[in-house]
Design an enzyme around this catalytic site. Structure first.
Site, PDB file in Angstrom:
ATOM      1  N   THR A 171       0.841  -1.194   0.000  1.00 30.48           N
ATOM      2  CA  THR A 171       0.000   0.000   0.000  1.00 30.48           C
ATOM      3  C   THR A 171       0.877   1.245   0.000  1.00 30.48           C
ATOM      4  O   THR A 171       1.876   1.306   0.705  1.00 30.48           O
ATOM      5  CB  THR A 171      -0.944   0.024   1.215  1.00 30.48           C
ATOM      6  OG1 THR A 171      -1.882  -1.052   1.112  1.00 30.48           O
ATOM      7  CG2 THR A 171      -1.723   1.331   1.285  1.00 30.48           C
ATOM      8  N   PHE A 173       1.093   5.125   0.925  1.00 28.29           N
ATOM      9  CA  PHE A 173       0.513   6.137   1.795  1.00 28.29           C
ATOM     10  C   PHE A 173       1.087   7.498   1.437  1.00 28.29           C
ATOM     11  O   PHE A 173       2.244   7.593   1.017  1.00 28.29           O
ATOM     12  CB  PHE A 173       0.843   5.844   3.266  1.00 28.29           C
ATOM     13  CG  PHE A 173       0.204   4.595   3.815  1.00 28.29           C
ATOM     14  CD1 PHE A 173      -0.940   4.672   4.591  1.00 28.29           C
ATOM     15  CD2 PHE A 173       0.759   3.347   3.562  1.00 28.29           C
ATOM     16  CE1 PHE A 173      -1.529   3.525   5.105  1.00 28.29           C
ATOM     17  CE2 PHE A 173       0.180   2.200   4.064  1.00 28.29           C
ATOM     18  CZ  PHE A 173      -0.974   2.289   4.844  1.00 28.29           C
TER      19      PHE A 173
END
Length: 277
Positions: A171, A173
């Site tokens: 992921t 961010f």
């Protein structure tokens, strides 16, 4: 101690990435993305940590709509290798389990173990929150899919580690600030993020993007979404390698302005070293 807000409960992936990159900051959990932005605006936190993309699930819902109007700017990016564990009450086994609780993205990223064990998926608000719910319920038939840190926080036992379907599950961010902080030019790789609306004309998008090709600018992201529910008004979120002061990117942005109704720079920030890998 400075504070950084994130969406989710203690033990969530957003909490983990805050601890990794801002160890001297106090993480502030928030129930929703709107609450995260409100915490920054109200002065309850100086920065915010928000997930924006996942290598399996794609873009994180809502963020692309919220970010341009949030009044915040991207000042950094960080990548986190996502690791999920199957956890339950101490004493529970995979044979006692019937349901598994987690965020909808986590459930979608761990389909293999859910299918293997014949569990019924139940959607929760976030991964760490599902671990808390299992701990509070006290039911050995319930399990949670959450980061290992959540098991430690909520007193659960890990039954399976690394249950995500793909080992490249990562992921991205972004760190948000109420103030625009522009990375200096000529000091390493830089990413520029911006949004723009194209004019409702034939070939408008093709013409708008032509300047990036002719100036040798690498565009790493281009995503579209409707504005205010109008099918004729499309907004694009784009990211490119380079600094707006670089001659090539400067010319490309000037050309983009001829074919768009609005351009808003969301951030000019250092590229995370993960990109090079």
């Amino acid at each position: 101690m400075p504070r950084i807000a994130y969406q989710g409960e203690p033990g969530a992936n957003s909490h983990i990435v805050c601890k990794q990159h801002y160890p001297d900051w106090e993480p502030v959990p928030c129930a929703s993305f709107e609450d995260v932005f409100a915490a920054v605006h109200n002065g309850d936190a100086e920065l915010a940590m928000i997930p924006i993309d996942n290598s399996l699930a794609g873009r994180v819902a809502d963020i692309h709509h919220l970010l341009p109007e949030s009044g915040t700017y991207i000042v950094a990016e960080h990548f986190l290798r996502i690791q999920f564990a199957l956890m339950a009450l101490p004493g529970a086994t995979t044979d006692t389990l019937e349901t598994v609780h987690s965020h909808v993205h986590a459930l979608g990223q761990c389909r293999k173990v859910i299918r293997e064990l014949g569990l019924t998926p139940v959607i929760s608000g976030d991964t760490a929150g599902s671990a808390r719910e299992v701990a509070e319920a006290g039911d050995p038939r319930m399990a949670a899919l959450a980061p290992p840190l959540a098991a430690e926080i909520y007193g659960l036992e890990i039954l399976r580690e690394d249950v995500e379907d793909e080992d490249h599950n990562t992921t991205r961010f972004v760190v948000l600030s109420p103030e625009m902080v522009t990375a200096p030019a000529g000091n390493g790789p830089v990413v520029t993020s911006f949004v723009f609306n194209v004019r409702n004309l034939p070939s408008a998008l093709y013409k708008a993007l032509g300047g990036f090709a002719t100036n040798g600018i690498n565009m790493t992201k281009l995503e579209s979404y409707m504005v205010a529910g109008e099918f004729t008004a499309t907004q694009f979120l784009a990211e490119v390698d380079g600094h707006p002061d670089d001659p090539g990117l400067k010319r490309a942005l000037e050309e983009l302005a001829f074919f768009t109704t609005d351009i808003k720079v969301l951030g000019v920030y250092p590229a995370d070293p993960f990109r090079a890998r």
